[in-house]
Write a protein that holds these residues in place. Structure first.
Motif, short mmCIF file in Angstrom:
data_model
loop_
_atom_site.label_atom_id
_atom_site.label_comp_id
_atom_site.label_asym_id
_atom_site.label_seq_id
_atom_site.Cartn_x
_atom_site.Cartn_y
_atom_site.Cartn_z
N ILE A 85 0.83 -1.21 0.00
CA ILE A 85 0.00 0.00 0.00
C ILE A 85 0.86 1.26 0.00
O ILE A 85 0.71 2.11 -0.89
N PRO A 86 1.79 1.42 0.95
CA PRO A 86 2.63 2.62 0.88
C PRO A 86 3.54 2.62 -0.36
O PRO A 86 3.81 3.69 -0.92
N ALA A 87 3.99 1.45 -0.78
CA ALA A 87 4.82 1.39 -1.99
C ALA A 87 4.02 1.90 -3.19
O ALA A 87 4.53 2.67 -4.01
N PHE A 88 2.77 1.47 -3.29
CA PHE A 88 1.85 1.94 -4.34
C PHE A 88 1.73 3.45 -4.32
O PHE A 88 1.87 4.12 -5.35
N CYS A 89 1.51 4.00 -3.14
CA CYS A 89 1.36 5.45 -3.00
C CYS A 89 2.62 6.19 -3.43
O CYS A 89 2.56 7.15 -4.21
N VAL A 90 3.75 5.75 -2.94
CA VAL A 90 5.02 6.42 -3.26
C VAL A 90 5.33 6.32 -4.75
O VAL A 90 5.72 7.32 -5.38
N LEU A 91 5.14 5.15 -5.33
CA LEU A 91 5.44 5.00 -6.76
C LEU A 91 4.51 5.85 -7.62
O LEU A 91 4.94 6.43 -8.62
N LEU A 92 3.24 5.94 -7.25
CA LEU A 92 2.33 6.79 -8.01
C LEU A 92 2.66 8.27 -7.83
O LEU A 92 2.57 9.05 -8.78
N ILE A 93 3.05 8.67 -6.64
CA ILE A 93 3.43 10.06 -6.42
C ILE A 93 4.67 10.40 -7.25
O ILE A 93 4.72 11.44 -7.92
N LEU A 94 5.67 9.53 -7.25
CA LEU A 94 6.87 9.78 -8.04
C LEU A 94 6.56 9.88 -9.52
O LEU A 94 7.04 10.78 -10.21
N GLN A 95 5.74 8.97 -10.02
CA GLN A 95 5.39 9.02 -11.44
C GLN A 95 4.54 10.24 -11.75
O GLN A 95 4.67 10.84 -12.81
N SER A 96 3.70 10.63 -10.83
CA SER A 96 2.89 11.82 -11.02
C SER A 96 3.77 13.06 -11.10
O SER A 96 3.54 13.96 -11.91
N LEU A 97 4.81 13.11 -10.26
CA LEU A 97 5.74 14.24 -10.32
C LEU A 97 6.47 14.28 -11.65
O LEU A 97 6.70 15.36 -12.21
N SER A 98 6.80 13.12 -12.18
CA SER A 98 7.43 13.05 -13.50
C SER A 98 6.48 13.59 -14.57
O SER A 98 6.88 14.38 -15.43
N CYS A 99 5.24 13.16 -14.51
CA CYS A 99 4.24 13.64 -15.48
C CYS A 99 4.04 15.15 -15.36
O CYS A 99 3.91 15.85 -16.37
N LEU A 100 4.01 15.64 -14.13
CA LEU A 100 3.88 17.08 -13.91
C LEU A 100 5.06 17.84 -14.50
O LEU A 100 4.88 18.87 -15.15
N ALA A 101 6.26 17.34 -14.27
CA ALA A 101 7.45 18.00 -14.81
C ALA A 101 7.37 18.08 -16.32
O ALA A 101 7.64 19.14 -16.92
N ARG A 102 6.98 17.00 -16.95
CA ARG A 102 6.85 17.00 -18.42
C ARG A 102 5.77 17.98 -18.88
O ARG A 102 5.94 18.68 -19.87
N SER A 103 4.66 18.01 -18.16
CA SER A 103 3.58 18.93 -18.53
C SER A 103 4.02 20.38 -18.40
O SER A 103 3.69 21.21 -19.26
N PHE A 104 4.77 20.70 -17.34
CA PHE A 104 5.24 22.07 -17.16
C PHE A 104 6.25 22.45 -18.24
O PHE A 104 6.23 23.58 -18.75
N VAL A 105 7.11 21.53 -18.61
CA VAL A 105 8.08 21.80 -19.70
C VAL A 105 7.33 22.04 -21.01
O VAL A 105 7.65 22.97 -21.75
#
Length: 165
Positions: free
Chosen positions: A140-160
């Motif tokens: 459960i926490p691994a799921f949360c952390v991995l989704l947060i990390l991937q979400s941050l990656s997607c956000l970075a790409r969207s901002f670029v």
């Protein structure tokens, strides 16, 4: 920013390269369970739970990769007909106000259960099962952390992308 996104993507790709084999293992183990039960009359609760553990790990640890590949469930009411800039805004909103906050809430509320499970090394779900429920709860926490990390990656790409246009 793109280097950060690529690093975060590498985490998801690395995990996916390992857990993709869980699907094959699940099929083979389930086949073995069926053959064992109906041909030889042999059954094992622990082996059956093994399929459950693999299934849980496959989906919980693979969620970040699914987000990376943009294969997650999406409500296409507005998104499908929107132009690229509107899609980017929808994605940014979704990551900032829906996905990341919900993962943080899930992480916060699930942590006591995971911590307690580890403290007592919580045993099997069923009698004769795998004595490692604490490991499954750790997904459960691994799921949360991995989704947060991937979400941050997607956000970075969207901002670029937003800066380029």
């Amino acid at each position: 920013m793109l280097r950060l996104a690529e690093s975060l993507d590498a985490v998801s790709r690395g995990i996916a390269s390992v857990i993709r084999w869980f699907a094959l293992a699940m099929v083979l183990i389930q086949f073995g369970i069926v053959v064992g039960r109906y041909v030889f009359g042999v059954n094992s609760i622990a082996v059956q739970e093994g399929v459950l553990y693999l299934h849980a790990a496959l989906f919980m640890l693979g969620a970040g990769y699914t987000l990376l590949m943009d294969k997650h469930v999406r409500v296409d009411i507005f998104y499908a007909r929107a132009d690229a800039a509107t899609r980017r805004r929808i994605d940014i909103f979704g990551h900032l106000f829906l996905l990341i906050p919900s993962m943080l809430v899930l992480l916060y509320w699930s942590w006591p259960s995971v911590r307690n499970s580890w403290a007592i090394l919580e045993g099997p779900i069923s009698v004769g099962g795998i004595e490692a429920v604490f490991l499954m709860k750790s997904l459960i926490p691994a799921f949360c952390v991995l989704l947060i990390l991937q979400s941050l990656s997607c956000l970075a790409r969207s901002f670029v992308e937003a800066r380029r246009t």
